[in-house]
Design a protein around this motif. Structure first.
Motif, PDB file in Angstrom:
ATOM      1  N   TYR A  91     -58.980  -0.211  48.830  1.00 36.54           N
ATOM      2  CA  TYR A  91     -60.296   0.388  49.053  1.00 36.54           C
ATOM      3  C   TYR A  91     -60.422   0.860  50.503  1.00 36.54           C
ATOM      4  O   TYR A  91     -60.026   0.157  51.444  1.00 36.54           O
ATOM      5  N   ASN A  93     -57.951  -4.731  50.495  1.00 33.46           N
ATOM      6  CA  ASN A  93     -57.401  -5.045  49.177  1.00 33.46           C
ATOM      7  C   ASN A  93     -58.295  -6.058  48.480  1.00 33.46           C
ATOM      8  O   ASN A  93     -58.708  -7.053  49.095  1.00 33.46           O
ATOM      9  N   PRO A 125     -54.499  -5.359  41.709  1.00 31.58           N
ATOM     10  CA  PRO A 125     -55.717  -4.867  42.366  1.00 31.58           C
ATOM     11  C   PRO A 125     -56.836  -4.647  41.361  1.00 31.58           C
ATOM     12  O   PRO A 125     -56.604  -4.188  40.244  1.00 31.58           O
ATOM     13  N   GLN A 160     -59.984  -2.615  40.268  1.00 34.16           N
ATOM     14  CA  GLN A 160     -60.455  -1.253  40.473  1.00 34.16           C
ATOM     15  C   GLN A 160     -61.911  -1.111  40.040  1.00 34.16           C
ATOM     16  O   GLN A 160     -62.481  -1.983  39.385  1.00 34.16           O
ATOM     17  N   GLU A 213     -56.225   6.428  47.298  1.00 35.41           N
ATOM     18  CA  GLU A 213     -55.767   7.627  46.588  1.00 35.41           C
ATOM     19  C   GLU A 213     -56.858   8.685  46.564  1.00 35.41           C
ATOM     20  O   GLU A 213     -56.604   9.866  46.802  1.00 35.41           O
ATOM     21  N   ASN A 234     -52.114   2.458  46.617  1.00 34.42           N
ATOM     22  CA  ASN A 234     -53.084   3.520  46.326  1.00 34.42           C
ATOM     23  C   ASN A 234     -54.437   2.976  45.889  1.00 34.42           C
ATOM     24  O   ASN A 234     -55.463   3.644  46.055  1.00 34.42           O
ATOM     25  N   LYS A 235     -54.442   1.763  45.307  1.00 31.02           N
ATOM     26  CA  LYS A 235     -55.701   1.186  44.820  1.00 31.02           C
ATOM     27  C   LYS A 235     -56.434   0.405  45.910  1.00 31.02           C
ATOM     28  O   LYS A 235     -57.467  -0.214  45.651  1.00 31.02           O
ATOM     29  N   ASP A 264     -48.699   1.808  43.348  1.00 30.47           N
ATOM     30  CA  ASP A 264     -50.029   1.755  42.734  1.00 30.47           C
ATOM     31  C   ASP A 264     -50.915   0.754  43.475  1.00 30.47           C
ATOM     32  O   ASP A 264     -52.104   0.991  43.677  1.00 30.47           O
ATOM     33  N   TYR A 265     -50.314  -0.354  43.892  1.00 29.43           N
ATOM     34  CA  TYR A 265     -51.044  -1.375  44.652  1.00 29.43           C
ATOM     35  C   TYR A 265     -51.596  -0.783  45.946  1.00 29.43           C
ATOM     36  O   TYR A 265     -52.753  -1.009  46.312  1.00 29.43           O
ATOM     37  N   SER A 285     -61.088   4.573  46.683  1.00 32.80           N
ATOM     38  CA  SER A 285     -59.701   4.127  46.752  1.00 32.80           C
ATOM     39  C   SER A 285     -58.942   4.969  47.769  1.00 32.80           C
ATOM     40  O   SER A 285     -59.354   6.081  48.119  1.00 32.80           O
TER      41      SER A 285
END
Length: 479
Positions: A274, A45, A53, A55, A82, A271-272, A268-269, A80
């Motif tokens: 790394y 993270n 996060p 990006q 995701e 999924n973002k 979202d946190y 990411s």
């Protein structure tokens, strides 16, 4: 056009934002497994000062240092979670006590929406707690089934065993990491998270909060807290403390609608996060090794770092051993082939023209014939070592300097075919074969003569002594 420009500006600003004051880099998990060796993945993270996060960070910003080394291992890919589509393993812990009864439908609706919105590779489980902690749904990729079970949770009771509920969630990860009935482990995605929907109160858990935090930190499981209270707001600080100390996020949800929004932000946190993959140089020895992941922007002295102890898998690399063994075998085969091709060829086997028996390479006289011969010639002086002996066997023994002779004499005064010894029973007659310098027996030149034991034969500058116990008597020899 404006969208592309905005995206480009964000990409340029991302490294600056990541290295700005207050930004943090934290390693959540490192995945080092035998089946992917030597490729290792870390789940990292990068959080800005605002708690969101960051990006768009490029691969060349990240460094991986192993076992205290100064040279970074080769980073192969950064993307990411995701984009990597490796999934996450998530446990949702819901306070199902009577205190939440008034908003239970809102909570169940928000949780169901969250579960149904997860990715294909994500695995999710649900735990609730009130009077006791219960596993509503174990880890599963079937989002519809898990959401359906979550929708049937009953909110009741006056107890709220928060810490026991979190301990139950952590135990789900522990159970998945241990062999089951079939002896195999449940393979969960490496990225982990516990999401807690609670008002932060606990009134009688058997598990201590410090034990919960310690176990979560040990397994590198962040606890994200969605904080909502229908009563006392002071207990929400407890959730903030748990989230902070386990590396999770704290999302206050003062209104019921904020629960759904907070779950979306947490998703979202996650999924973002790394996913950093590199080729490790560590040994696969089953021991703990320090791994440090850093963000370093070229031209800047500022960097973000985080380290973790990782136990590498202990295994024997049979493929590598097989390749090495094959190379060694090929080298041996090649060496043998080269030796066979280049080694000196043994001389062809010679056979005695008289007894027809094979001769050893070092023999220049047939020892079989020499042993059985009735008479022999012994070198006295001249072209050869004194005492060398030749057997007189067969019908005729030729003497001369030519290679075709039975006894070859390397003497310049000896003709190519100089003389021959004719053998008839016990009689041995020497005959001059038309030599230039003649044949001398006991110093006298003679064209032919029967030999007697002890006679000295001179051919050119070479002398032989004739020995035979059964040679012709004196009166049979010719002068």
């Amino acid at each position: 056009m404006k969208t592309n420009l905005w995206t480009g500006l964000l990409a340029l600003c991302a490294p600056v934002a990541a290295l700005a004051a207050g930004a943090q880099l934290s390693i959540q998990q490192v995945q080092a497994t035998q089946n992917r060796w030597p490729h290792v993945r870390a789940y990292v993270n990068v959080i800005g000062a605002s708690g969101s996060p960051i990006q768009g960070l490029s691969q060349d910003l990240f460094r991986v240092y192993e076992s205290g080394g100064n040279d970074s291992s080769k980073v192969e890919r950064v993307e990411s979670l995701e984009a990597a589509q490796t999934g996450a393993s998530i446990v949702i812990v819901i306070q199902a006590s009577g205190a939440m009864m008034g908003i239970q439908e809102d909570i169940k609706k928000a949780v169901s929406a969250f579960v149904n919105g997860l990715g294909e590779k994500d695995q999710v489980a649900v735990v609730d707690y009130g009077e006791t902690p219960e596993i509503v749904a174990p880890f599963s990729e079937d989002k519809g089934d898990v959401a359906g079970k979550a929708a049937k949770i009953t909110f009741t009771g006056r107890s709220f065993l928060l810490y026991d509920g979190l301990a139950q969630a952590i135990q789900l990860y522990a159970a998945a990491a241990s062999p089951g009935k079939g002896g195999a482990q449940t393979l969960l995605p490496a990225a982990k998270a516990i999401i807690l929907v609670s008002d932060g109160r606990d009134n009688g858990s058997a598990t201590d909060v410090e034990k919960v935090i310690s176990d979560a930190a040990k397994r590198r499981i962040p606890i994200h807290a969605v904080a909502h209270s229908e009563l006392d707001q002071d207990s929400l600080a407890n959730l903030e403390m748990i989230a902070r100390r386990t590396g999770g996020t704290y999302r206050p949800a003062p209104n019921v609608d904020d629960i759904n929004k907070s779950l979306t932000v947490i998703k979202d946190y996650i999924n973002k996060m790394y996913v950093i993959q590199w080729k490790t140089r560590l040994p696969h020895d089953g021991k703990d090794h320090k791994i440090e992941i850093a963000m370093e922007n070229e031209g800047s002295s500022t960097s973000l770092k985080s380290s973790i102890l990782v136990r590498t898998p202990g295994f024997i690399d049979w493929l590598k051993i097989g390749i090495i063994a094959a190379v060694i075998l090929l080298l041996v085969i090649g060496g043998v082939a080269i030796y066979i091709v280049t080694r000196p060829k043994p001389p062809p086997t010679r056979f005695c023209p008289v007894c027809k028996r094979a001769q050893m390479p070092e023999w220049d006289v047939c020892l079989f014939c020499l042993k059985s011969a009735k008479a022999r010639l012994i070198m006295q002086k001249g072209a050869g070592p004194k005492g060398k002996t030749w057997p007189l066997v067969g019908k005729i023994v030729s003497l001369g300097s030519g290679p075709e002779n039975s006894i070859r004499i390397l003497d310049g005064a000896v003709s190519g075919k100089h003389a021959g010894v004719a053998i008839d029973g016990n009689k041995f007659e020497i005959v001059d074969l038309g030599s230039k310098n003649g044949v001398l027996v006991n110093g006298k030149r003679t064209p032919r003569r029967f030999l007697r034991n002890g006679d000295v034969i001179t051919l050119g500058m070479t002398e032989f002594k004739f020995e035979s116990a059964i040679a012709a008597a004196d009166d049979e020899a010719e002068d």
